[in-house]
Design a protein around this motif. Sequence first.
Motif, mmCIF file in Angstrom:
data_model
loop_
_atom_site.group_PDB
_atom_site.id
_atom_site.type_symbol
_atom_site.label_atom_id
_atom_site.label_comp_id
_atom_site.label_asym_id
_atom_site.label_seq_id
_atom_site.Cartn_x
_atom_site.Cartn_y
_atom_site.Cartn_z
ATOM 1 N N PHE A 29 0.929 -1.137 -0.043
ATOM 2 C CA PHE A 29 0.171 -0.302 0.229
ATOM 3 C C PHE A 29 0.725 0.992 0.065
ATOM 4 N N SER A 30 1.987 1.285 0.798
ATOM 5 C CA SER A 30 2.777 2.502 0.900
ATOM 6 C C SER A 30 3.326 2.765 -0.355
ATOM 7 N N SER A 31 3.320 1.998 -1.479
ATOM 8 C CA SER A 31 3.977 2.405 -2.609
ATOM 9 C C SER A 31 3.001 2.923 -3.678
ATOM 10 N N TYR A 32 1.849 3.033 -3.081
ATOM 11 C CA TYR A 32 0.653 3.477 -4.347
ATOM 12 C C TYR A 32 0.405 5.071 -3.713
ATOM 13 N N ALA A 33 0.370 5.816 -4.799
ATOM 14 C CA ALA A 33 -0.382 7.006 -4.670
ATOM 15 C C ALA A 33 -1.964 6.858 -4.802
ATOM 16 N N MET A 34 -2.652 7.431 -4.024
ATOM 17 C CA MET A 34 -4.189 7.393 -3.761
ATOM 18 C C MET A 34 -4.588 8.888 -3.932
ATOM 19 N N GLY A 35 -5.799 8.699 -4.628
ATOM 20 C CA GLY A 35 -6.472 9.731 -4.974
ATOM 21 C C GLY A 35 -8.088 9.550 -4.771
ATOM 22 N N TRP A 36 -8.658 10.731 -4.474
ATOM 23 C CA TRP A 36 -10.064 10.896 -4.266
ATOM 24 C C TRP A 36 -10.709 11.698 -5.407
ATOM 25 N N PHE A 37 -11.723 11.156 -6.029
ATOM 26 C CA PHE A 37 -12.448 11.748 -7.208
ATOM 27 C C PHE A 37 -13.867 11.732 -6.851
ATOM 28 N N ARG A 45 -16.364 12.629 -14.303
ATOM 29 C CA ARG A 45 -15.494 12.292 -13.012
ATOM 30 C C ARG A 45 -14.409 13.445 -12.753
ATOM 31 N N GLU A 46 -14.377 13.889 -11.781
ATOM 32 C CA GLU A 46 -13.266 15.000 -11.434
ATOM 33 C C GLU A 46 -12.336 14.716 -10.340
ATOM 34 N N PHE A 47 -11.326 15.266 -10.250
ATOM 35 C CA PHE A 47 -10.161 15.267 -9.305
ATOM 36 C C PHE A 47 -10.715 15.947 -8.110
ATOM 37 N N VAL A 48 -10.338 15.378 -6.722
ATOM 38 C CA VAL A 48 -10.623 15.944 -5.618
ATOM 39 C C VAL A 48 -9.173 16.181 -4.978
ATOM 40 N N ALA A 49 -8.602 15.107 -4.588
ATOM 41 C CA ALA A 49 -7.457 15.091 -3.808
ATOM 42 C C ALA A 49 -6.495 13.983 -3.993
ATOM 43 N N ALA A 50 -5.266 13.956 -3.792
ATOM 44 C CA ALA A 50 -4.346 12.816 -3.793
ATOM 45 C C ALA A 50 -3.232 12.922 -3.078
ATOM 46 N N ILE A 51 -2.621 11.701 -2.747
ATOM 47 C CA ILE A 51 -1.607 11.696 -1.592
ATOM 48 C C ILE A 51 -0.722 10.791 -2.110
ATOM 49 N N SER A 52 0.722 11.162 -1.922
ATOM 50 C CA SER A 52 1.756 10.188 -2.240
ATOM 51 C C SER A 52 2.745 10.455 -1.274
ATOM 52 N N GLY A 53 3.863 11.125 -1.722
ATOM 53 C CA GLY A 53 4.790 11.679 -0.522
ATOM 54 C C GLY A 53 4.231 13.245 -0.321
ATOM 55 N N ALA A 95 -6.129 4.367 -7.278
ATOM 56 C CA ALA A 95 -4.875 4.214 -6.829
ATOM 57 C C ALA A 95 -4.068 3.766 -8.039
ATOM 58 N N ARG A 96 -2.863 4.046 -7.860
ATOM 59 C CA ARG A 96 -1.784 3.729 -8.903
ATOM 60 C C ARG A 96 -0.344 3.780 -8.291
ATOM 61 N N ALA A 97 0.247 2.681 -8.555
ATOM 62 C CA ALA A 97 1.655 2.580 -7.874
ATOM 63 C C ALA A 97 2.829 3.224 -8.391
ATOM 64 N N TYR A 98 3.600 3.966 -7.650
ATOM 65 C CA TYR A 98 4.939 4.601 -8.024
ATOM 66 C C TYR A 98 4.724 5.953 -8.666
ATOM 67 N N VAL A 99 3.791 6.458 -8.594
ATOM 68 C CA VAL A 99 3.570 7.664 -9.007
ATOM 69 C C VAL A 99 3.569 8.915 -8.259
ATOM 70 N N THR A 100 3.303 10.029 -8.542
ATOM 71 C CA THR A 100 3.213 11.380 -7.628
ATOM 72 C C THR A 100 1.780 11.596 -7.649
ATOM 73 N N ILE A 104 -1.441 11.349 -10.619
ATOM 74 C CA ILE A 104 -2.850 10.815 -10.591
ATOM 75 C C ILE A 104 -4.257 11.690 -10.399
ATOM 76 N N SER A 105 -3.887 12.985 -10.645
ATOM 77 C CA SER A 105 -4.943 13.866 -10.520
ATOM 78 C C SER A 105 -5.904 13.779 -11.818
ATOM 79 N N VAL A 106 -5.574 12.814 -12.814
ATOM 80 C CA VAL A 106 -6.267 12.894 -13.951
ATOM 81 C C VAL A 106 -6.917 11.413 -13.835
ATOM 82 N N PRO A 107 -8.134 11.350 -14.129
ATOM 83 C CA PRO A 107 -8.686 9.992 -14.036
ATOM 84 C C PRO A 107 -8.279 9.054 -14.721
#
Length: 123
Positions: A29-37, A45-53, A95-100, A104-107
Amino acid sequence: QVQLVESGGGLVQAGGSLRLSCAASGRTFSSYAMGWFRQAPGKEREFVAAISGTTNYADSVKGRFTITRDNVKNTVYLQMNSLKPEDTAVYYCGARAYVTAQTISVPNMIHYWGKGTLVTVSS
């Protein structure tokens, strides 16, 4: 393969708060960037927020929404304050792995989606 399950949606009055959760399966899980849309009826569908580092927010939610993650619980959260009727939508976790968090702000950059949770804000 990652499975995502959202929860925490519901009906709230304008000005109120909700906290959404997205629980993820898998051991990396820690390797995934996570986003809310979100997707409102009749809209894309639109971007709301994302988190990686780092974190990334849509302008429409900056200062009102906060995304956080717990890598021990394999969960990402979206704290939503000062809700407005225009925040009404189905909220999806992605979710998507190994990105910022910017990537992932784009659906169409998302590899895995949850099924969504409905947030309704009444005026």
